[in-house]
Structure formats: C-alpha cells, structure tokens
Write a protein that holds these residues in place. Sequence first.
Motif, PDB file in Angstrom:
ATOM      1  N   ARG A 101       0.837  -1.203   0.009  1.00  0.00           N
ATOM      2  CA  ARG A 101       0.144  -0.122  -0.075  1.00  0.00           C
ATOM      3  C   ARG A 101       0.635   1.279  -0.118  1.00  0.00           C
ATOM      4  N   ASN A 102       1.982   1.204   0.793  1.00  0.00           N
ATOM      5  CA  ASN A 102       2.793   2.336   0.922  1.00  0.00           C
ATOM      6  C   ASN A 102       3.542   2.553  -0.232  1.00  0.00           C
ATOM      7  N   THR A 103       4.013   1.734  -1.227  1.00  0.00           N
ATOM      8  CA  THR A 103       4.653   1.640  -2.421  1.00  0.00           C
ATOM      9  C   THR A 103       3.699   2.358  -3.424  1.00  0.00           C
ATOM     10  N   ILE A 104       2.655   1.858  -3.542  1.00  0.00           N
ATOM     11  CA  ILE A 104       1.387   2.462  -4.304  1.00  0.00           C
ATOM     12  C   ILE A 104       1.165   3.873  -4.097  1.00  0.00           C
ATOM     13  N   THR A 105       1.155   4.225  -2.675  1.00  0.00           N
ATOM     14  CA  THR A 105       0.810   5.653  -2.339  1.00  0.00           C
ATOM     15  C   THR A 105       1.855   6.429  -2.678  1.00  0.00           C
ATOM     16  N   GLY A 106       3.247   6.187  -2.298  1.00  0.00           N
ATOM     17  CA  GLY A 106       4.479   6.867  -2.267  1.00  0.00           C
ATOM     18  C   GLY A 106       4.628   7.152  -3.915  1.00  0.00           C
ATOM     19  N   ILE A 107       4.348   6.227  -4.904  1.00  0.00           N
ATOM     20  CA  ILE A 107       4.730   6.463  -6.163  1.00  0.00           C
ATOM     21  C   ILE A 107       3.515   7.407  -6.680  1.00  0.00           C
ATOM     22  N   ARG A 165      12.633   7.392  -5.993  1.00  0.00           N
ATOM     23  CA  ARG A 165      13.597   8.108  -4.868  1.00  0.00           C
ATOM     24  C   ARG A 165      12.693   9.066  -3.958  1.00  0.00           C
ATOM     25  N   LEU A 166      11.679   9.603  -4.478  1.00  0.00           N
ATOM     26  CA  LEU A 166      10.916  10.528  -3.728  1.00  0.00           C
ATOM     27  C   LEU A 166       9.924   9.590  -2.821  1.00  0.00           C
ATOM     28  N   ALA A 167       9.656   8.433  -3.151  1.00  0.00           N
ATOM     29  CA  ALA A 167       8.531   7.538  -2.467  1.00  0.00           C
ATOM     30  C   ALA A 167       9.505   6.648  -1.526  1.00  0.00           C
ATOM     31  N   VAL A 168      10.730   6.627  -1.381  1.00  0.00           N
ATOM     32  CA  VAL A 168      11.422   5.957  -0.479  1.00  0.00           C
ATOM     33  C   VAL A 168      11.018   6.282   1.098  1.00  0.00           C
TER      34      VAL A 168
END
Length: 255
Positions: A143-149, A177-180
């Motif tokens: 979920r956080n990967t999707i949200t971060g991107i 990089r910005l989603a890290v």
Amino acid sequence: MSADTLSPVKAPALRRPAVLRHLGTPAALAAVLTLLYLWVSAQDLDSIERRTLNRTYIVDRVTEHLRLSFTAALLVVLIAVPAGILVTRPLLRRTTPIVLAVANTGQAIPAIGLLVLLTVRLDVGFRTAVIGLVAASVLPVLRNTITGIEQVDRGLVETARGMGMRPVEVLLLVELRLAVPVILAGLRTALVFAVGTATIATFVNAGGLGDMIVNGIKLQRMPVLVTGSVLACSVAFLLDWLGSVAEDLLKPKGL
C-alpha cells in the motif's frame, strides 16, 4: 527540475539533532533490559526456570525470532515493492483494487488461523511460519509503495521525461527516490507486525521468543513469561528504531 533533483541517491549523514533524537529508544531499551536482568537475578529460580533463563537458551530464541522476522521482511520487500510498482504503471493501474484486496486478505485473517490452515497444507516448521508472516505483513509495504509513487508530482515526472530520461530512469531516479520515505514507513510497520506475529510461530514448531512466553504460561513461571514478553517487545522497538534511522539516512535532501 534541477540536475541535483535527478542525481543518484546519496545517504546523508545524520545531523546532530537527529542523532540526539534517535538516542532515546536505545537508551530506554538498555534501561528496560538492565532492570529485567536485575529483577530476574534477584528471583529464587527453580530448576525449570534455570533451564530457560540462561544465556544459551535466550540467545537461541532471540536468533530464531530475528531470523523469522528478517526473512519475512525480505520476502515482503521482494514481493510488495515490485507489485506496487507494476500496478502504478498505466497498463495495470486498473488492477490496483484487486491486488490490494488480495493483500488485505492475508492481514484480515487472524494470524493463528492462517498458520493452522498453512500447517494442514504444508506441515509445521520454519517455512510455514515464514509464509504466514509474509501473508500477514505484505499489505503495509504494498500500500505504501503504491501511495508513495502516486503522490510524486506528475510535473516532475514529465520534466524528467522532457530531459530525455528513459522510463526506467524516471522510475528509479525520480518516482522511487521520492517515494522512499513512504515505502520505508510501510516496511517499519511490516517489520513490527512480523515481530509480534512471530511469537505464535512456536505453535508450528518454528521457535522464537514465543517458546518462552508459552512455556511461562503453561508452567506458570512468571519470570519466564515476563522475560519472553519483554524481549519480544524490545526486539520490536529495536527494529522500529532501526527503520526510523534508515528513513533519515535514505530520505532525499529537501524533503
């Protein structure tokens, strides 16, 4: 967009205020573990308690617990991050609700029930426990990967493309990089959840600190129960602290 924004990620050194902020958790854990040691040392332990509350047994259980947790966390990253990237691509974006629903199933099922179902199919052991931990912990990272991107400014992405970057370069140097920070926050949650869930791995003969907790309950030995519980909590806090340090080190400058 400046050239600095698209340059490879470099882990910045922690500034002094950040270092001081991060010293609180290890200091508190050291104090708690010291008090636990002093309390156990002051108890009149019987032969059963001494067989459990000794260095060799405790180190073995902590090692098993960390092995379970880190193996599950590594597999979660290898599964959830690529899956999160794929469903943010235009061709697969419509599948996002389906993928999240599948991941949510593993977390919605009670962990002990999931382990029982896996045991019926796979028998007891380390592999069964790890599969259960992965299924229960994959959702936060996905979920956080999707949200971060998805929260990356589309203007930055278009600018990167306009500078001649290939899609892979845009993904690696801009979007990921910005989603890290967001992805690492999900990994912290998954790690802590895995540590807590790993305590029930004892029911599938996978070891860990759950052995101490269950022995303390079954044998009605309070020092054993308290020691196992405090160590499990300490491991969870320690891994969460390591995750917070990693977030500060890997967070892009300016965020």
